[in-house]
Design an enzyme around this catalytic site. Structure first.
Site, PDB file in Angstrom:
ATOM      1  N   GLY A  23      32.580  36.087  39.424  1.00  0.00           N
ATOM      2  CA  GLY A  23      32.978  37.182  40.298  1.00  0.00           C
ATOM      3  C   GLY A  23      34.234  37.841  39.783  1.00  0.00           C
ATOM      4  N   VAL A  33      36.947  35.441  38.296  1.00  0.00           N
ATOM      5  CA  VAL A  33      36.643  34.054  38.622  1.00  0.00           C
ATOM      6  C   VAL A  33      35.556  33.581  37.658  1.00  0.00           C
ATOM      7  CG1 VAL A  33      35.810  32.430  40.349  1.00  0.00           C
ATOM      8  CG2 VAL A  33      37.265  34.353  41.033  1.00  0.00           C
ATOM      9  N   ASP A  90      46.064  37.419  54.154  1.00  0.00           N
ATOM     10  CA  ASP A  90      44.966  38.206  53.572  1.00  0.00           C
ATOM     11  C   ASP A  90      43.622  37.656  54.040  1.00  0.00           C
ATOM     12  OD1 ASP A  90      43.908  40.305  52.146  1.00  0.00           O
ATOM     13  OD2 ASP A  90      43.958  39.282  50.218  1.00  0.00           O
TER      14      ASP A  90
END
Length: 333
Positions: free
Chosen positions: A16, A23, A127
């Site tokens: 990702g 990632v 977040d």
């Protein structure tokens, strides 16, 4: 096989990509396992401090996913964590749209449980959003959520890394007070973000910036669940539900949390989102390109038609040797 990072982690394939980095799936030969590793794109003073901060967060909880370790090489750093195979809540909503009320309530309850844990240890995530809520690949069984990505998390009494007009977080999930000058991290900002996540779960669309709670009027949401979401999504932090534990109490009263897994997930299935290993990689690491040296070699018998010739050659060699020995004996005598 793949590139080696910091002399240890072998990069297998990207899983990702986000704003801070890519990632990767990596092979860790020391631990003999595959891990997920976020490789930061750019390292400056602030991002390094945030990276170090993330490494200090070590919260053991079933619904919290914090890094296992880290490594650095030149101007790049990576940190590793277990691979969570079910994708993120953002993926789930993208695949299925609005989630059934029982599923939304169950996932919200797990998120609030994670927030209750980290807030109890004096940490504000800052977040909370669907992309940072990872899911196990549970199929049609009860879902399991994990709060991840503590890169901008901070302690309640810790000074911020940014000042002035710069605000950390993601628009749409960021509490209104976070935009005010001099705002200090407060757990109630995470609760607002949890409310916005809940709005997205039940509507299937990202919450608006101005009046996000108005979207609840256009969907079939049980009033008890809608009341919990409205309490979390209050613009005024003084009127907002004060703690994650209090919000969980309200959810429990709805009767939507728990029950038979089939009733929770409905027709939704949380699939395995991690791709198959690339060619040359096996479940236990890189596959050998050739037969291992320790492999047993089975002797091969000669074909039947060659056996007579082979026996004749052996007989001639043995006979010749005997003749030579006899000649040497006579000469010696």
């Amino acid at each position: 096989m793949g590139d080696i990072f910091a002399g240890r982690y072998e990069l297998v394939d990207p899983l990702g990509e986000g704003g801070a980095g890519v990632v990767w799936r990596v092979w860790d030969p020391r631990g003999q396992r595959y891990l997920a590793a976020k490789v930061l794109r750019q390292v400056d003073a602030a991002s390094l401090l945030r990276f170090i901060r993330e490494q200090t967060v070590r919260i053991e909880h079933p619904h919290v996913l914090t890094p296992l370790g880290w490594a650095g090489e030149d101007a790049k750093v990576l940190f590793t964590m277990p691979i969570v195979r079910g994708g993120s809540m953002a993926t789930l909503i993208g695949d299925f749209g609005p989630l059934p009320p029982r599923l939304a309530a169950t996932l919200l309850d797990q998120l609030l449980e994670a927030l209750d844990q980290i807030h109890g240890q004096g940490v504000v995530h800052r977040d909370v959003k669907p992309a940072n809520l990872l899911l196990d690949a549970t199929g049609a069984a009860r879902p399991h959520l994990r709060l991840s990505d503590f890169g901008v998390a901070t302690a309640v009494d810790e000074p911020r890394l940014t000042h002035g007009p710069v605000t950390l977080g993601t628009r749409g999930y960021l509490a209104p007070e976070c935009h005010q000058p001099g705002w200090e991290p407060d757990p109630r900002a995470d609760l607002y973000a949890a409310g916005m996540v809940a709005v997205e779960m039940v509507t299937g669309t990202r919450p608006s910036l101005s009046r996000p709670l108005d979207a609840l009027a256009g969907v079939a949401v049980p009033e008890g669940l809608a009341e919990v979401i409205r309490g979390l999504g209050e613009f005024d932090p003084a009127r907002r539900t004060p703690t994650a534990a209090r919000a969980r109490q309200g959810l429990a009263l709805t009767g939507l949390v728990g029950g038979d897994p089939a009733d929770v997930v409905g027709e939704i299935e949380i699939f395995d989102q991690v791709p198959e290993l690339p060619t040359g990689w096996g479940p236990d690491g890189p596959e050998a390109a050739a037969q291992p040296a320790s492999a047993a070699v089975t002797p091969q018998s000669p074909p039947p038609e060659d056996r007579a010739g082979l026996l004749l050659a052996v007989a001639l060699l043995v006979g010749g040797g005997l003749v030579l020995l006899l000649a040497a004996y006579l000469a010696w005598g």
